[in-house]
Design a protein around this motif. Sequence first.
Motif, short mmCIF file in Angstrom:
data_model
loop_
_atom_site.label_atom_id
_atom_site.label_comp_id
_atom_site.label_asym_id
_atom_site.label_seq_id
_atom_site.Cartn_x
_atom_site.Cartn_y
_atom_site.Cartn_z
N LEU A 56 9.53 -9.42 7.96
CA LEU A 56 10.49 -8.75 8.85
C LEU A 56 10.64 -7.27 8.52
O LEU A 56 10.79 -6.43 9.41
N ALA A 57 10.60 -6.93 7.23
CA ALA A 57 10.91 -5.56 6.79
C ALA A 57 9.71 -4.65 6.76
O ALA A 57 9.86 -3.42 6.86
N ALA A 58 8.49 -5.18 6.62
CA ALA A 58 7.31 -4.35 6.39
C ALA A 58 7.07 -3.30 7.47
O ALA A 58 6.78 -2.13 7.15
N PRO A 59 7.18 -3.62 8.78
CA PRO A 59 6.96 -2.56 9.78
C PRO A 59 7.97 -1.42 9.66
O PRO A 59 7.61 -0.25 9.85
N LEU A 60 9.23 -1.71 9.36
CA LEU A 60 10.23 -0.66 9.20
C LEU A 60 9.91 0.22 8.00
O LEU A 60 9.96 1.45 8.09
N LEU A 64 9.07 4.31 7.91
CA LEU A 64 9.77 5.24 7.01
C LEU A 64 8.79 5.92 6.05
O LEU A 64 8.96 7.09 5.68
N ALA A 65 7.74 5.19 5.63
CA ALA A 65 6.74 5.78 4.75
C ALA A 65 6.01 6.92 5.44
O ALA A 65 5.72 7.96 4.82
N ASP A 66 5.70 6.77 6.72
CA ASP A 66 5.05 7.85 7.45
C ASP A 66 5.95 9.08 7.58
O ASP A 66 5.47 10.21 7.60
N ARG A 67 7.24 8.85 7.63
CA ARG A 67 8.18 9.97 7.79
C ARG A 67 8.50 10.65 6.47
O ARG A 67 8.67 11.88 6.42
N HIS A 68 8.59 9.87 5.38
CA HIS A 68 9.11 10.42 4.13
C HIS A 68 8.13 10.35 2.96
O HIS A 68 8.44 10.82 1.88
N PHE A 324 -0.47 -0.17 7.59
CA PHE A 324 -0.49 -1.17 6.54
C PHE A 324 0.79 -2.02 6.55
O PHE A 324 0.77 -3.16 6.09
N GLY A 325 1.88 -1.47 7.05
CA GLY A 325 3.09 -2.27 7.19
C GLY A 325 2.90 -3.40 8.18
O GLY A 325 3.24 -4.56 7.91
N SER A 330 1.70 -9.10 9.28
CA SER A 330 0.91 -10.14 9.94
C SER A 330 0.50 -11.23 8.95
O SER A 330 0.61 -12.43 9.24
N GLY A 331 0.06 -10.82 7.75
CA GLY A 331 -0.31 -11.80 6.74
C GLY A 331 0.87 -12.61 6.25
O GLY A 331 0.76 -13.82 6.01
#
Length: 381
Positions: A56-60, A64-68, A324-325, A330-331
């Motif tokens: 549930l959390a990985a896409p979020l 955030l990783a792309d932004r920060h 990668f999120g 997906s996995g």
Amino acid sequence: MQRRLIASVLLGHYLSAFTALGIPLYLPRILADLAPDAPLWSIGVLFVLPTLCTALAAPLWGRLADRHGCRLSLLRAHLGLCAGFLLAGFSPNLALFVLALVIQGTFGGAMAASNAYLATQLDKDGLARALNWTQYSARLAMISGPILLGLLTAQGLGLELYRWLAPLPLLAFALVLPLPADRPRRPARAAGSATTNIRLPGDLQRLLAVQFLFSFAMVVTFPYFVPYGEGLGIANDALLGLLYSLPHGVYLLALPWAQRRAANPLGVGLALLALGNALQFAIVQPEPLLALRLLSGAGMLLAFVGLHRCLSQRSRQGGAGRLFGWYDASGKWAGTVAGVSAGLLSQGYGIASPFLVACVAACAALLLARPLVACPRELPA
């Protein structure tokens, strides 16, 4: 410098993977100490809870990783795992223990964070090899974790294991902290355009579907492998453990050879995995099982190498966190669905039925994967 960076990321990932993957096997014993009256089904729920939270959390976290920055996200993953394990180790009741597992899954996710950070530091070919090695560290943790932690549980340790393991992701945090920070790419809009400068591959959904089906095909056969082996007449627990871990051992031993292949081996890997599962469903004697586990291990290895090559061809600095999120989510969803499906299949259709379903899933992944291999795609920066 690059080798040192890769080594630090991989060692940190191994420490966190050892922490997260080693202990679930001993949940029944831990739960018996913490909540003796808990129903039997609660073990399965607690087993998949961190995985579900990560899915549930990985896409979020990827966005955030792309932004920060992906390095910042990797530091967060190691610290989140440490915090979850500390809380679990000092939990006085089941409610607080469940909260600790939620924190572990929601704020962890070292695999996706490690891969995303590596994507910002390496070129396409270097990234494909690095992805193979992060999976290597996960397989190594999957084999070594239960063995080493079993030595501790034999000394009477239960819930205290979480306290003993909490410093490992903290050490991983210390390994990553001095590494160079990546430059986050903020999604600034171009003049007169509604598009952003961070784009994900157009065939991402196909890639995620293949990853889901492949992960499902692997995991659905895991939970009931021991009763499956016993049904074939194997009574030796040590032999069952060896047969269970054999595909992971193939990955550890044969990876250097497999990643030197010029052609993408994804299709071959999925075909071998489907064949191995079909034959494991069909056999009624234990003698062929050793060879079939080796066959499944070869399929798993080649499919991983091929998937990582597809993934590296579609990665680009600036969108690595989200890519990668979603890939990791997906996995994780596949693992969650597979865990539930294994129980339902085994109860309704026999203990060998997960192998047949795994074969069907691998065949479906093979059909979907053909365009990915035939048309590799790399978005321009």
